[in-house]
Write an enzyme that holds these catalytic residues in place. Structure first.
Site, short mmCIF file in Angstrom:
data_model
loop_
_atom_site.label_atom_id
_atom_site.label_comp_id
_atom_site.label_asym_id
_atom_site.label_seq_id
_atom_site.Cartn_x
_atom_site.Cartn_y
_atom_site.Cartn_z
CG ASP A 38 1.91 -2.37 3.67
OD1 ASP A 38 0.75 -1.99 3.42
OD2 ASP A 38 2.54 -2.03 4.69
CG ASN A 86 -5.78 -5.64 7.00
OD1 ASN A 86 -5.13 -6.48 6.36
ND2 ASN A 86 -5.21 -4.53 7.44
C1 IPE Z 1 -0.23 -5.87 6.68
O1 IPE Z 1 -0.38 -4.60 6.15
C2 IPE Z 1 -1.35 -6.72 6.20
C3 IPE Z 1 -1.36 -7.01 4.80
C4 IPE Z 1 -0.46 -6.63 3.92
C5 IPE Z 1 -2.46 -7.79 4.35
P1 IPE Z 1 -1.07 -3.43 6.97
O2 IPE Z 1 -1.02 -2.24 6.10
O3 IPE Z 1 -2.38 -3.85 7.47
O4 IPE Z 1 -0.07 -3.29 8.22
P2 IPE Z 1 0.16 -2.08 9.20
O5 IPE Z 1 -1.17 -1.66 9.73
O6 IPE Z 1 0.83 -0.99 8.43
O7 IPE Z 1 1.08 -2.64 10.25
C1 IPE Z 2 -1.89 -3.54 1.47
O1 IPE Z 2 -1.96 -2.19 1.15
C2 IPE Z 2 -3.17 -4.27 1.19
C3 IPE Z 2 -3.91 -4.67 2.39
C4 IPE Z 2 -3.53 -4.55 3.62
C5 IPE Z 2 -5.20 -5.31 2.16
P1 IPE Z 2 -2.53 -1.11 2.17
O2 IPE Z 2 -3.98 -0.96 1.94
O3 IPE Z 2 -2.12 -1.47 3.55
O4 IPE Z 2 -1.76 0.18 1.68
P2 IPE Z 2 -1.16 1.33 2.59
O5 IPE Z 2 -0.22 0.68 3.55
O6 IPE Z 2 -2.31 2.00 3.27
O7 IPE Z 2 -0.45 2.22 1.62
MG MG Z 3 -0.52 -0.98 4.70
#
Ligand code: IPE
Ligand code: IPE
Ligand code: MG
Length: 261
Positions: A38, A86
């Protein structure tokens, strides 16, 4: 998995001040590490870049995490790459991620061959765009005979959907008279999850500081040790991995029992 200590030492030379390979007990390496990758978006935004650049940078971290896991001799590394939630992201970000999964997998297949890594997927792969699905299938076919580490990529994965799917399968099999409803136990559920055959994770790492599971491996993480680091995924490297393992080794895992004194 067998450790090549010479390779491992070479990989972990140039240690920073706070951590080195010597801080780790090589006889107590976790068998299965899982990572919620993340913070890609925040990494990019902090640099005035588009979020997509964070995802591209995150690929380098993932490659390093796979290599690190092989060097440390893990049996399995699993990573959360795309959740069932997502899909709510802007279409162009979803498209970029699906494209990135496909192109990265093709590019990294030689690494899987070189390191004898077997690939598997967690999640509903059938619902992915055709090109991504085709490449994923190719990855599965080409690495099926590898018997080194298992690398499990969770894509279009949601733990509640996974558990509901297992329940549905059990109900169908019971309705067909294939199994006895009274005999449905934890093992019957485990065997019908995407992770069937994989040991439960010993260590879960989440980057970017979030203290939540975001619908990841709810069943499998029942007794897993959690390690949350503020480091954003594109900055996560082999040393961060080592810090997590060191923290894991400092924990007392009791599994509901008591520690012998
Ligand atoms: C969790 O991260 C999913 C992945 C890392 C693929 P998100 O960024 O989607 O989670 P939330 O929305 O902060 O809970
Ligand atoms: C994790 O990084 C990757 C995926 C969930 C695909 P994020 O895209 O969630 O990054 P933040 O949380 O918005 O910084
Ligand atoms: Mg994230």
């Amino acid at each position: 998995m067998r450790l090549d200590t010479e390779k491992l030492r070479a990989y972990y030379s140039d240690a920073p001040e706070d951590i080195s390979l010597g801080d780790i007990d090589l006889d107590r390496i976790p068998a299965h590490v899982s990572i919620i990758m993340d913070g890609n978006g925040r990494w990019a935004t902090a640099r005035g870049l588009d979020r997509s650049r964070g995802h591209v940078a995150g690929v380098d971290s993932l490659r390093e995490a796979v290599t690190t896991s092989v060097r440390l001799g893990l049996d399995a590394l699993s990573v959360y790459a795309f959740s069932t939630e997502n899909w709510r992201r802007p279409q162009h970000e979803v498209d970029l991620l699906m494209h990135l999964f496909a192109t990265t997998l093709v590019k990294e297949l030689p690494l899987f061959h070189q390191e004898n890594v077997r690939l598997r997927f967690l999640g509903d792969i059938d619902a992915l765009p055709e090109r991504t699905r085709t490449v994923f299938q190719r990855g599965l076919d080409e690495t099926a005979d590898h018997d080194g580490m298992t690398f499990a990529l969770a894509v279009n994965y949601g733990s509640r959907a996974e558990i509901a799917r297992a329940a549905r399968q059990i109900a169908l099999e019971a309705a067909q008279g294939l199994i006895d409803p009274a005999g449905v136990d934890e093992r019957a559920v485990s065997e019908r999850l995407y992770t069937a055959g994989l040991p439960d994770p010993d260590l879960l790492i989440r980057t970017s500081g979030e203290m939540r599971l975001s619908n990841y491996l709810l069943w499998q993480l029942a007794y897993t040790e959690f390690y949350v680091t503020p480091t954003l995924w594109p900055d996560f490297d082999r040393w961060e991995f080592l810090r997590a393992v060191a923290a894991f080794q400092g924990r007392s895992r009791r599994f509901g029992g008591v520690v012998a004194s």
